[in-house]
Write a protein that holds these residues in place. Structure first.
Motif, PDB file in Angstrom:
ATOM      1  N   ALA A  32       0.809  -1.220   0.000  1.00 54.47           N
ATOM      2  CA  ALA A  32       0.000   0.000   0.000  1.00 54.47           C
ATOM      3  C   ALA A  32       0.840   1.267   0.000  1.00 54.47           C
ATOM      4  N   ASP A  33       2.051   1.212   0.569  1.00 50.94           N
ATOM      5  CA  ASP A  33       2.833   2.448   0.676  1.00 50.94           C
ATOM      6  C   ASP A  33       3.829   2.642  -0.466  1.00 50.94           C
ATOM      7  N   THR A  58      -2.426   3.114  -2.665  1.00 48.30           N
ATOM      8  CA  THR A  58      -2.721   3.290  -1.243  1.00 48.30           C
ATOM      9  C   THR A  58      -3.939   2.513  -0.761  1.00 48.30           C
ATOM     10  N   ASP A  59      -4.847   2.164  -1.668  1.00 48.58           N
ATOM     11  CA  ASP A  59      -6.091   1.518  -1.242  1.00 48.58           C
ATOM     12  C   ASP A  59      -6.128   0.020  -1.525  1.00 48.58           C
ATOM     13  N   ILE A  76       9.528   6.251  -3.666  1.00 50.32           N
ATOM     14  CA  ILE A  76      10.251   5.043  -4.074  1.00 50.32           C
ATOM     15  C   ILE A  76       9.947   4.617  -5.506  1.00 50.32           C
ATOM     16  N   ARG A  77       8.839   5.139  -6.087  1.00 47.01           N
ATOM     17  CA  ARG A  77       8.543   4.802  -7.476  1.00 47.01           C
ATOM     18  C   ARG A  77       8.812   5.968  -8.414  1.00 47.01           C
ATOM     19  N   ALA A  78       9.534   6.967  -7.925  1.00 48.90           N
ATOM     20  CA  ALA A  78       9.833   8.138  -8.747  1.00 48.90           C
ATOM     21  C   ALA A  78      10.699   7.794  -9.950  1.00 48.90           C
ATOM     22  N   GLY A  79      11.455   6.715  -9.852  1.00 49.66           N
ATOM     23  CA  GLY A  79      12.330   6.324 -10.948  1.00 49.66           C
ATOM     24  C   GLY A  79      11.656   5.533 -12.052  1.00 49.66           C
ATOM     25  N   TRP A  88       2.747  -4.555   4.512  1.00 52.60           N
ATOM     26  CA  TRP A  88       4.159  -4.481   4.900  1.00 52.60           C
ATOM     27  C   TRP A  88       4.761  -3.137   4.514  1.00 52.60           C
ATOM     28  N   SER A  89       5.747  -2.718   5.291  1.00 55.14           N
ATOM     29  CA  SER A  89       6.522  -1.522   4.963  1.00 55.14           C
ATOM     30  C   SER A  89       7.762  -1.926   4.175  1.00 55.14           C
TER      31      SER A  89
END
Length: 234
Positions: free
Chosen positions: A143-144, A150-151, A214-217, A172-173
């Motif tokens: 989700a993060d 997120t949902d 973290i997904r900016a790349g 999980w983180s």
């Protein structure tokens, strides 16, 4: 499966660990369920968990033809480590050839429409073939990971593919993932150590900068709300 049944499953697994979730669905669906692995950190965790429950479970990956060399090497290392053979699905050569002839080898930089066409030919169409005969699939969404995720829930209905979708690591983180990898000596892509938290096709992936999502790349030239290839669209 009805919405009510899916809701009940999410209540059932609200506080469950990933292995409990995996064990339930592997037993329920047997050879009608598989992990779709991108070879990312989350999928490497799931590979280890799944094979610890059933070493004959199906795991497949998509070779788009534009992956990093490190990703190909990881396929080999994973097979050797767990004494398994990941199933590899490839794009249809005639589709890719037609697309490249018409729009160029790096068409995805020119428009979102072009990028989605490339993702379809290299990923979505092979995925549909991989899904043939399956009733459920497992994937490593959390989700993060991004604003588009997120949902997500542990159990979802994949309307695009008319199949049940299981996200054992939904809650999980990132720290949970890496703690598990280190504790269990799980092989992972060395690009993760070079600021590549999310790894896809080589021309569409860059390292992230300090402070970036973290997904900016991934598809880094696009806006955050368009950064999905379609595999995980509800």
């Amino acid at each position: 499966m009805t919405r009510e049944e899916i809701s009940e499953l999410n209540k059932k697994f609200l506080n469950a660990g990933p292995i409990e979730v995996i064990s339930y669905f592997l037993e329920k669906y047997d050879d009608k369920i598989a992990l779709a692995s991108s070879l990312g950190a989350e999928d490497q965790v799931l590979t280890q968990m799944i094979l610890s429950v059933n070493n004959n479970a199906r795991i497949f990956t998509l070779d788009t033809g534009r992956l990093f060399p490190e990703t190909y090497d990881l396929i080999d290392r994973t097979n050797k480590r767990y004494k398994t053979k990941l199933e590899v699905y490839f794009p249809k050569s005639e589709n890719v050839q037609k697309m490249v002839v018409q729009k160029g080898i790096n068409l995805f930089y020119d428009s979102i429409e072009n990028r989605k066409e490339c993702c379809y030919n290299r990923k979505l169409e092979p995925l549909k073939r991989a899904f043939e005969g399956l009733d459920a699939w497992i994937c490593g969404l959390r989700a993060d990971q991004s604003v588009t995720r997120t949902d997500i829930q542990i159990v979802e209905w994949d309307e695009n593919n008319n199949i049940l979708k299981i996200n054992p690591l939904a809650n999980w983180s990132e720290k949970d993932v890496w703690d598990y990898i280190k504790e269990n000596g799980i092989p992972y892509n060395p690009l993760h150590d070079k600021d590549f938290p999310s790894i896809g096709c080589q021309p569409c992936t860059r390292a992230v900068l300090e402070g970036e999502d973290i997904r900016a790349g991934r598809w880094y030239w696009e806006n955050p709300d368009t950064k999905e290839c379609g595999l995980h669209k509800k």
